[in-house]
Design an enzyme around this catalytic site. Structure first.
Site, PDB file in Angstrom:
ATOM      1  N   LYS A 225       0.980  -1.215  -0.068  1.00 24.85           N
ATOM      2  CA  LYS A 225       0.120  -0.024  -0.145  1.00 24.85           C
ATOM      3  C   LYS A 225       0.928   1.237  -0.034  1.00 24.85           C
ATOM      4  CE  LYS A 225      -3.480   2.441   2.602  1.00 24.85           C
ATOM      5  NZ  LYS A 225      -4.568   2.327   3.674  1.00 24.85           N
ATOM      6  N   ARG A 235     -10.759  10.038   2.224  1.00 28.38           N
ATOM      7  CA  ARG A 235     -10.833  10.499   3.385  1.00 28.38           C
ATOM      8  C   ARG A 235     -11.861  11.414   3.905  1.00 28.38           C
ATOM      9  NH1 ARG A 235      -4.038  11.357   3.031  1.00 28.38           N
ATOM     10  NH2 ARG A 235      -3.876   8.785   3.073  1.00 28.38           N
ATOM     11  N   LYS A 248       1.389  10.041   5.475  1.00 24.88           N
ATOM     12  CA  LYS A 248       1.448   8.618   5.967  1.00 24.88           C
ATOM     13  C   LYS A 248       2.670   7.906   5.515  1.00 24.88           C
ATOM     14  CE  LYS A 248      -3.567   8.105   6.669  1.00 24.88           C
ATOM     15  NZ  LYS A 248      -4.710   7.118   6.610  1.00 24.88           N
ATOM     16  N   GLU A 264       7.168  -6.575   1.242  1.00 22.66           N
ATOM     17  CA  GLU A 264       6.023  -6.363   1.962  1.00 22.66           C
ATOM     18  C   GLU A 264       5.060  -7.541   1.887  1.00 22.66           C
ATOM     19  OE1 GLU A 264       4.900  -4.511   4.242  1.00 22.66           O
ATOM     20  OE2 GLU A 264       6.156  -2.492   4.000  1.00 22.66           O
ATOM     21  N   LYS A 279      -2.410  -1.419  -3.775  1.00 23.48           N
ATOM     22  CA  LYS A 279      -3.197  -0.279  -3.706  1.00 23.48           C
ATOM     23  C   LYS A 279      -2.202   0.992  -3.802  1.00 23.48           C
ATOM     24  CE  LYS A 279      -5.988   2.004  -0.679  1.00 23.48           C
ATOM     25  NZ  LYS A 279      -6.371   2.031   1.120  1.00 23.48           N
ATOM     26  N   SER A 305     -10.531   5.727  -4.126  1.00 23.09           N
ATOM     27  CA  SER A 305     -11.322   6.898  -4.325  1.00 23.09           C
ATOM     28  C   SER A 305     -11.096   8.039  -5.369  1.00 23.09           C
ATOM     29  CB  SER A 305     -11.309   7.347  -3.134  1.00 23.09           C
ATOM     30  OG  SER A 305     -10.277   7.861  -2.507  1.00 23.09           O
ATOM     31  N   TYR A 344     -15.371   1.207  -6.290  1.00 24.42           N
ATOM     32  CA  TYR A 344     -16.523   1.818  -6.347  1.00 24.42           C
ATOM     33  C   TYR A 344     -17.680   1.733  -7.410  1.00 24.42           C
ATOM     34  CZ  TYR A 344     -13.789   3.755  -2.468  1.00 24.42           C
ATOM     35  OH  TYR A 344     -12.990   3.527  -1.432  1.00 24.42           O
TER      36      TYR A 344
HETATM   37  C1  PBG Z   1      -7.522   3.262   5.605  1.00 25.50           C
HETATM   38  C2  PBG Z   1      -7.646   3.249   4.373  1.00 25.50           C
HETATM   39  C3  PBG Z   1      -7.376   3.929   3.277  1.00 25.50           C
HETATM   40  C4  PBG Z   1      -8.136   3.575   2.134  1.00 25.50           C
HETATM   41  C5  PBG Z   1      -8.521   2.463   2.420  1.00 25.50           C
HETATM   42  N1  PBG Z   1      -8.112   2.137   3.982  1.00 25.50           N
HETATM   43  C6  PBG Z   1      -7.000   5.520   3.249  1.00 25.50           C
HETATM   44  C7  PBG Z   1      -5.653   5.717   3.874  1.00 25.50           C
HETATM   45  O1  PBG Z   1      -4.803   5.019   4.007  1.00 25.50           O
HETATM   46  O2  PBG Z   1      -5.522   6.983   3.866  1.00 25.50           O
HETATM   47  C8  PBG Z   1      -8.238   4.157   0.831  1.00 25.50           C
HETATM   48  C9  PBG Z   1      -9.209   4.088  -0.219  1.00 25.50           C
HETATM   49  C10 PBG Z   1      -9.728   4.677  -1.380  1.00 25.50           C
HETATM   50  O3  PBG Z   1      -8.945   5.952  -1.504  1.00 25.50           O
HETATM   51  O4  PBG Z   1     -10.429   4.531  -1.788  1.00 25.50           O
HETATM   52  N2  PBG Z   1      -6.061   3.217   6.149  1.00 25.50           N
END
Ligand code: PBG
Length: 356
Positions: A225, A235, A248, A264, A279, A305, A344
């Site tokens: 990720k 968010r 992050k 990982e 992701k 998203s 989505y």
């Molecule tokens: C939470 C999480 C996130 C997403 C899935 N689980 C956001 C992040 O890590 O800030 C993102 C999913 C998306 O953007 O559709 N840790």
């Protein structure tokens, strides 16, 4: 006339078949003996030679849940996506069942008053996610439920782990994540999906599950990720864009790295992940391919998203054809090696696939 030959790519010659039997490429005669357009000239023929297929069984539908009853609230940066109260999330699960979508992924919009430095609400057996899981499982048990394991919907600072001073502390975060995972499992979720990127969390969750009655709960790990700007609209949806302090990058991966993704994934498999995920999706298709080739694991990809928002914005402007870009973006993930996709577009794609 001399027949020119072209050898197929060295890459393909090197690649092993799934049986590990070395393949020998026959030399391909050149043009005009070979005319690649022959196979493309009719619909039946294109279908016949198609290498990959997208079906509703490939889709996981992410659903945002919020408080209230009979309430749906649009997420502004994700046209067509709404936060649903628990009763409406149950209706969504029924739609998923009817469309043969295998699973939903549940994400909570936690009331700001319930967010704290220690993420206590994540361990509350009556939190929004647990209520949604119980309600859906009671009425639609045949739909799989995937619950995210990460503290960001619950922390006052919007991070996925716990802060000690300015640092996200790995090991205390892992303890909290294990508690969160067990809380969700006890509510009845089928799959826990750690998305927090702390080191060692998959092993810790697996160990905690192994000791008890829930040893068969699956772990889908967000293994590779990245620290991506494409999570922005998510968010907004879970209400953490305003709470998040800083970024992050000390736990999510550097978008410049690829070998690190393999490390990982290797760790998460060794620690007991049943399925692994890459992701975001579209900018990381090379990672999906490398991971699938190397490990042969059930491999998932998250069309996040920002990818949805980007496509939706162009669609709303009439610049892209919705149905076609939706399906093309999804088949691209299959072609890259993904076994399934969190998207989505899941509901709309499933509808399209059923009507095709
Ligand atoms: C939470 C999480 C996130 C997403 C899935 N689980 C956001 C992040 O890590 O800030 C993102 C999913 C998306 O953007 O559709 N840790």
């Amino acid at each position: 006339m001399p027949r020119p030959t072209v050898s197929l790519s060295a890459e393909r010659a090197k690649r092993k078949t799934t049986d590990d039997v070395p393949t020998r490429d026959a030399p391909t005669p050149g043009f005009p003996t070979t005319r690649l357009r022959r196979n493309r000239q009719t619909d039946w023929s294109r279908r016949l030679v198609r290498e990959n297929e997208l079906t509703t069984a490939d889709l996981i539908w992410p659903v945002f849940v919020a408080g209230g009853r009979g309430e749906r609230e649009p997420v502004e940066s994700m046209p067509g996506i709404e936060r649903l109260s628990v009763d409406l999330a149950v209706e969504a699960a029924k739609e998923a069942r009817d469309l043969r979508i295998p699973a939903l992924a549940i994400f909570p919009y936690t009331d700001p008053s319930l967010r704290s430095d220690d993420a206590a609400e994540a361990f509350n057996p009556d939190n929004l996610v647990c209520r949604a899981v119980r309600a859906i499982k009671a009425e639609v048990p045949e739909v799989g439920l995937v619950c995210d394991v990460a503290l960001d919907p619950y922390t006052s600072h919007g991070h996925d782990g716990l802060l000690t001073g300015e640092r996200i502390d790995n090991d205390s975060s892992v303890e909290a994540l294990v508690r969160q995972a067990i809380n969700q499992v006890e509510a009845g979720c089928d799959v826990v999906a750690p998305s927090d990127m702390m080191d060692g969390r998959v092993g810790a969750i697996r160990q905690a599950l192994e000791g008890g009655p829930h040893k068969d709960v699956q772990i889908m790990s967000y293994a590779a990720k990245y620290a991506s700007a494409f999570y922005g609209p998510f968010r907004d949806a879970v209400g953490s864009s305003s709470t998040l302090k800083g970024d992050k990058r000390t736990y999510q991966m550097d978008p410049a790295n690829s070998d690190e993704a393999l490390r990982e994934v290797e760790f998460d498999i060794a620690e007991g992940a049943d399925m692994i995920m890459v992701k975001p999706g579209m900018p990381y298709l090379d990672i999906v391919r490398r991971v699938k080739d190397r490990f042969g694991m059930p491999t998932f990809v998250y069309q996040v998203s920002g990818e949805y928002a980007m496509l939706s914005a162009a669609i709303e402007n009439g610049w892209l054809d919705r149905d076609r870009v939706m399906l093309e973006s999804l088949i691209g993930f299959k072609r890259a090696g993904a076994d399934g996709i969190l998207t989505y577009f899941a509901k709309d794609a499933a509808r399209l696939l059923q009507s095709a």
